[in-house]
Design an enzyme around this catalytic site. Structure first.
Site, PDB file in Angstrom:
ATOM      1  N   GLY A 196      63.173  77.748 -17.352  1.00  0.00           N
ATOM      2  CA  GLY A 196      63.593  76.805 -16.328  1.00  0.00           C
ATOM      3  C   GLY A 196      64.943  77.167 -15.748  1.00  0.00           C
ATOM      4  O   GLY A 196      65.176  77.024 -14.545  1.00  0.00           O
ATOM      5  N   TRP A 226      64.427  80.177 -13.522  1.00  0.00           N
ATOM      6  CA  TRP A 226      63.765  79.766 -12.282  1.00  0.00           C
ATOM      7  C   TRP A 226      64.789  79.355 -11.232  1.00  0.00           C
ATOM      8  O   TRP A 226      64.594  79.591 -10.038  1.00  0.00           O
ATOM      9  CB  TRP A 226      62.816  78.608 -12.574  1.00  0.00           C
ATOM     10  CG  TRP A 226      62.182  78.011 -11.353  1.00  0.00           C
ATOM     11  CD1 TRP A 226      61.035  78.437 -10.730  1.00  0.00           C
ATOM     12  CD2 TRP A 226      62.645  76.880 -10.597  1.00  0.00           C
ATOM     13  NE1 TRP A 226      60.764  77.644  -9.634  1.00  0.00           N
ATOM     14  CE2 TRP A 226      61.734  76.687  -9.523  1.00  0.00           C
ATOM     15  CE3 TRP A 226      63.735  76.027 -10.713  1.00  0.00           C
ATOM     16  CZ2 TRP A 226      61.896  75.666  -8.595  1.00  0.00           C
ATOM     17  CZ3 TRP A 226      63.893  75.010  -9.791  1.00  0.00           C
ATOM     18  CH2 TRP A 226      62.978  74.838  -8.740  1.00  0.00           C
ATOM     19  N   HIS A 227      65.894  78.769 -11.663  1.00  0.00           N
ATOM     20  CA  HIS A 227      66.893  78.294 -10.709  1.00  0.00           C
ATOM     21  C   HIS A 227      67.641  79.430 -10.032  1.00  0.00           C
ATOM     22  O   HIS A 227      68.137  79.247  -8.914  1.00  0.00           O
ATOM     23  CB  HIS A 227      67.894  77.371 -11.416  1.00  0.00           C
ATOM     24  CG  HIS A 227      67.392  75.975 -11.591  1.00  0.00           C
ATOM     25  ND1 HIS A 227      66.659  75.589 -12.690  1.00  0.00           N
ATOM     26  CD2 HIS A 227      67.502  74.869 -10.808  1.00  0.00           C
ATOM     27  CE1 HIS A 227      66.353  74.302 -12.571  1.00  0.00           C
ATOM     28  NE2 HIS A 227      66.838  73.843 -11.440  1.00  0.00           N
ATOM     29  N   GLY A 228      67.752  80.554 -10.663  1.00  0.00           N
ATOM     30  CA  GLY A 228      68.468  81.634 -10.010  1.00  0.00           C
ATOM     31  C   GLY A 228      68.564  82.874 -10.870  1.00  0.00           C
ATOM     32  O   GLY A 228      68.471  82.817 -12.103  1.00  0.00           O
ATOM     33  N   PHE A 254      67.634  78.035  -4.379  1.00  0.00           N
ATOM     34  CA  PHE A 254      66.688  78.245  -5.466  1.00  0.00           C
ATOM     35  C   PHE A 254      65.269  78.418  -4.973  1.00  0.00           C
ATOM     36  O   PHE A 254      64.388  78.715  -5.763  1.00  0.00           O
ATOM     37  CB  PHE A 254      66.754  77.071  -6.450  1.00  0.00           C
ATOM     38  CG  PHE A 254      68.155  76.790  -6.932  1.00  0.00           C
ATOM     39  CD1 PHE A 254      68.965  77.809  -7.348  1.00  0.00           C
ATOM     40  CD2 PHE A 254      68.640  75.496  -6.927  1.00  0.00           C
ATOM     41  CE1 PHE A 254      70.266  77.566  -7.780  1.00  0.00           C
ATOM     42  CE2 PHE A 254      69.923  75.222  -7.367  1.00  0.00           C
ATOM     43  CZ  PHE A 254      70.734  76.261  -7.792  1.00  0.00           C
TER      44      PHE A 254
END
Length: 476
Positions: free
Chosen positions: A317, A320-322, A476
């Site tokens: 997770g 996934w954001h960056g 993102f």
């Protein structure tokens, strides 16, 4: 195109709504698709081709999966379909990161390796790739049939209210609404009200606070007061920016007859990190739970495996954001706390402990420092400042960059967060209500339309005198 821009508010949205409601119901998916492509293409037309290509990809592979259900080929097609989606995300979002990380291991940089180019991150790619994966998996699980209506699938993928920054919608929740949904004046006004509230969160709270966070996080040696002030400012800015976008997205959906699930539920009143993730970015946390955590075994394979699953899912997770180690560490921070709460049973007793709320806020705030920082070293510079390594008082040059208006707005934002549970009449979208029944999301007293009109006026006036600011989650 940004929701809080004059182009969107006074050109795109009125024109789209006019055309949409003049279009016969049977053709409104086409209007949504064309309008959404225009919305996305306003940024860059070339990346519109990538969105279209992923739509064709999942359309074909969902049908192949469905046709072969019951045989081993279904899993093969599912694997290939997901791999194709992940490869798009991997190339455009993470290739630069992998090259830079490898170069650092080699003691050089990307150019030293002979790489003289940088890939541009397509806006919203993380969201529409996750939607694609959920659709393929749901078809494989028989949770939804593979649609043969390409227009409906393409319109779902490109649906402009949620295209750029979510919520992460699932086709199984919207398939019926694409076939038939109810349009009522009540539903439209509810959507307009929610949109105004979201816009006010962004323009009146998030944007004025941003200079505080930007100034502090750009400082190499922040003092104690500066570091804590910057961390608190970013904590408030991110919440009002992202929840404001989600409110606007849900409101826009209502304006064209769709009912989206809520994405935030007063997360800063949480008494544990477990509860926080039930309240923050709900569409992402539920996606991670349903498509990664549960398939990995969830909590069914013993305590040790449960803790590993929680940490692994949150690491993903974070990534996934960056494409930055800061996001990985942020995910690991939350995953570690989730595992610790599960092991200790804290989440079950937190409601009875007075320390639970401030402790949870502290854990979240410390995590946001890593999330916001440009690098791990920058994050630890803030942490060092919080411990007083660089003195206590605010320096004169920092005072020059932080206005009284920004400080006052930060105080107001903290006050709003504190009383938000009592203002919950506008935030509850009843996801158990059958879609299209016209039930109001906002139960408004007679004075509410006047208050919302005043709020809209103040917001527009504020918007007119400030520069356009992209939403934080656009990156993102």
């Amino acid at each position: 195109m940004v929701f809080s821009s004059e182009v969107f508010l006074f050109l795109f949205l009125p024109v789209f709504l006019l055309v949409y409601y003049l279009t016969p119901m049977a053709a409104r998916s086409v209007t949504i698709l064309v309008g959404s492509y225009a919305f996305y293409g306003w940024w860059r037309m070339d990346f519109l081709a990538l969105l279209f290509a992923t739509t064709v990809w999942v359309y074909v592979f969902a049908i192949l999966v469905e046709r072969n259900l019951g045989s081993r080929y279904a899993k093969v097609f599912l694997t290939v379909g997901i791999a194709g989606c992940l490869s798009v995300l991997g190339v455009f979002k993470y290739l630069n990161f992998f090259i830079d990380s490898f170069a650092q291991l080699m003691g050089t940089n990307a150019e030293g390796l002979g790489v003289h180019w940088r890939l541009i991150l397509p806006i919203g790619i993380s969201f529409y790739v996750f939607q694609s994966i959920s659709y393929l998996v749901d078809v494989y699980r028989r949770d939804t049939p593979a649609t043969r209506n390409f227009i409906n699938l393409a319109a779902y993928k490109a649906l402009f209210p949620q295209l750029i920054a979510g919520p992460i919608l699932r086709f199984r929740d919207l398939a019926g609404q694409f076939q038939s949904r109810q349009h009522t004046l009540e539903k439209f006004t509810d959507g307009t009200s929610l949109f105004v509230i979201g816009l006010a969160k962004k323009v009146l709270l998030a944007d004025p606070i941003a200079p505080i966070a930007n100034t502090v996080f750009a400082s190499a040696h922040p003092t104690m007061i500066e570091a804590w002030l910057g961390a608190i400012a970013y904590t408030m800015q991110l919440y009002f920016d992202f929840s404001g976008y989600s409110d606007m997205a849900i409101g826009l959906g209502l304006m064209i007859g769709f009912r989206f699930a809520p994405n935030f539920d007063t997360p800063y009143v949480s008494r544990s990190i477990t509860e926080f993730w039930r309240r923050w970015h709900i569409s992402l946390s539920s996606w991670l739970r349903d498509y990664i955590y549960i398939p990995l075994g969830g909590s069914r394979l013993g305590s040790a495996r449960t803790y590993l699953n929680l940490i692994f899912v949150m690491l993903l997770g974070g990534l996934w954001h960056g494409a930055n180690w800061t996001f990985v560490l942020w995910g690991g921070w939350h995953g570690g706390w989730l595992a610790l709460e599960r092991a200790s049973g804290w989440s079950r007793i937190a409601d009875t402990k007075r320390i639970a709320l401030p402790m949870t806020l502290l854990v979240v705030l410390l995590g946001w420092v890593m999330f916001r920082a440009g690098s791990v070293n920058d994050a630890f510079a803030i942490y060092g400042g919080m411990l007083g390594q660089n003195g206590v008082a605010v320096r004169p040059d920092i005072l020059l960059d932080i206005t009284h208006e920004a400080i006052l707005t930060l105080v107001v934002a903290c006050f709003v967060v504190a009383i938000e549970p009592m203002l919950g009449s506008y935030r509850k979208v009843n996801i158990e209500t059958p879609a299209g029944d016209g039930a109001a999301v906002l139960r408004q007293p007679l004075a509410m339309p006047l208050l919302l009109s005043l709020l809209a006026t103040v917001t527009i006036l504020r918007l007119a005198e400030t520069s356009q600011t992209p939403f934080l989650y656009f990156q993102f």
